[in-house]
Design a protein around this motif. Structure first.
Motif, short mmCIF file in Angstrom:
data_model
loop_
_atom_site.label_atom_id
_atom_site.label_comp_id
_atom_site.label_asym_id
_atom_site.label_seq_id
_atom_site.Cartn_x
_atom_site.Cartn_y
_atom_site.Cartn_z
N THR A 192 -18.82 -20.12 55.49
CA THR A 192 -18.36 -21.54 56.57
C THR A 192 -19.53 -22.72 56.47
O THR A 192 -20.19 -23.24 55.94
CB THR A 192 -19.34 -21.01 57.66
OG1 THR A 192 -19.07 -19.44 58.28
CG2 THR A 192 -19.16 -21.70 58.94
N TYR A 217 -11.40 -23.25 55.73
CA TYR A 217 -12.69 -22.26 56.31
C TYR A 217 -12.47 -22.32 57.97
O TYR A 217 -12.09 -23.27 58.55
CB TYR A 217 -13.93 -22.70 55.16
CG TYR A 217 -13.18 -22.99 53.78
CD1 TYR A 217 -13.41 -21.60 52.87
CD2 TYR A 217 -12.53 -24.70 53.43
CE1 TYR A 217 -13.11 -22.27 51.82
CE2 TYR A 217 -12.34 -24.27 52.22
CZ TYR A 217 -12.97 -23.26 51.48
OH TYR A 217 -12.68 -23.71 50.36
N ARG A 218 -13.94 -21.49 58.05
CA ARG A 218 -14.58 -21.79 59.91
C ARG A 218 -15.76 -23.35 59.10
O ARG A 218 -16.02 -23.83 58.48
CB ARG A 218 -15.55 -21.09 60.18
CG ARG A 218 -15.94 -21.29 61.26
CD ARG A 218 -16.99 -20.04 61.67
NE ARG A 218 -17.77 -20.65 63.00
CZ ARG A 218 -18.47 -19.13 63.02
NH1 ARG A 218 -18.64 -18.31 62.47
NH2 ARG A 218 -19.24 -19.83 64.28
N GLU A 220 -17.78 -26.23 61.38
CA GLU A 220 -18.35 -26.58 62.58
C GLU A 220 -19.57 -27.68 62.65
O GLU A 220 -20.28 -28.18 61.19
CB GLU A 220 -19.31 -25.23 62.69
CG GLU A 220 -20.28 -24.88 62.38
CD GLU A 220 -20.67 -23.16 62.79
OE1 GLU A 220 -22.07 -22.86 62.41
OE2 GLU A 220 -19.95 -22.39 62.95
#
Length: 284
Positions: A192, A217-218, A220
């Protein structure tokens, strides 16, 4: 960032660099009040220009300054300056000052200055081996505006050099924000990709990396702590002039295996490809 340009823009005209001056009454000199932005030029093409202009106008609004041109007028000035200077690889800096203040405190009509500079990207060593960073407890005022106030970052230059580091990362009570001129990303052990969400300047490279990362990918925006960095699989910094530089050490703590990671290096390749695509879309 040496300059080999012949012309700059000031007081609504393009003039020889040696004739580009501000009066001492300008609030940028008196109080350090103003904003700026900076973007790269390749072969006469400014990368991601609309994104940088969005941020420039947003910074001006936050600081209660009025840009004395429409976007199209400003673009015309930029392209004219690029053509006159004729520097293949360079950067453009736009500065909007607080103006010629009557009392040295109240803003006046802003002065817009545009300069062009030759450009140096990170060396191969920094990409291949990664860099060390140190930390400092500090939170930048009005972080969402790209202001000209870099006092703390400049004050810390000697400490960075003494520590044999590349840069210094700001944090408050262990929650990190940004570097003086770069954004931070970490890669968790599950791949992540995370960048600090609050009290940061929304970098254009940061924006592009979040989009690119989300394809694989993730990705955030979240709270990132000093401990998160120490526990991360990888870390890297991003900026217009640095693209992506892997971070392998924070203070005296090694990050991951102490080498640039696969995720960081793959994203760097993706970013370079995105720049190439932006160039080809506008030029060909």
């Amino acid at each position: 960032m040496p300059s080999n340009s012949k012309f700059s823009y000031i007081h609504h005209e393009i003039v020889p660099v040696e004739n580009a001056f501000l009066h001492v009454r300008d609030l940028s000199i008196q109080r350090g009040y103003g904003i700026f932005d900076f973007f790269k030029i390749h072969d006469g093409h400014p990368y991601f220009l609309d994104d940088y202009l969005d941020r420039f106008y947003n910074s001006a609004a936050i600081m209660h300054l009025t840009v004395p041109h429409t976007r199209e007028e400003l673009k015309s000035v930029i392209y004219t300056l690029i053509e006159k200077n004729d520097i293949a690889e360079s950067g453009i800096k736009m500065i909007l000052t607080g103006g010629y203040s009557e009392d040295g405190y109240q803003p006046a009509e802003p002065n817009l200055i545009i300069t062009q500079h030759s450009l140096t990207l990170p060396g191969e060593d920094q990409i291949k081996n990664g860099v060390k960073i140190i930390t400092h407890e500090y939170g930048r005022d009005l972080a969402s505006a790209k202001t000209i106030n870099y006092s703390i970052g400049i004050w810390l230059i000697n400490k960075v050099k003494e520590s044999k580091a590349m840069d210094v990362l700001y944090h408050q009570h262990g929650i990190v924000s940004e570097f003086p001129r770069c954004n931070l990303f970490i890669v968790r052990k599950d791949n992540t990709i995370v960048t600090p969400a609050h009290h940061v300047l929304h970098g254009i490279t940061r924006k592009n990396i979040l989009k690119l990362a989300a394809k694989r990918y993730r990705a955030e925006e979240a709270i990132v702590t000093l401990d998160d960095i120490c526990q991360a699989k990888e870390a890297f910094l991003t900026s217009t002039t640095k693209r992506i530089v892997p971070i392998v050490q924070i203070n005296e703590t090694q990050i991951g295996n102490g080498k640039p990671g696969e995720v960081s290096l793959s994203l760097l390749k993706d970013l370079i490809a995105l720049e190439d695509a932006d160039y080809k879309a506008k030029v060909f």
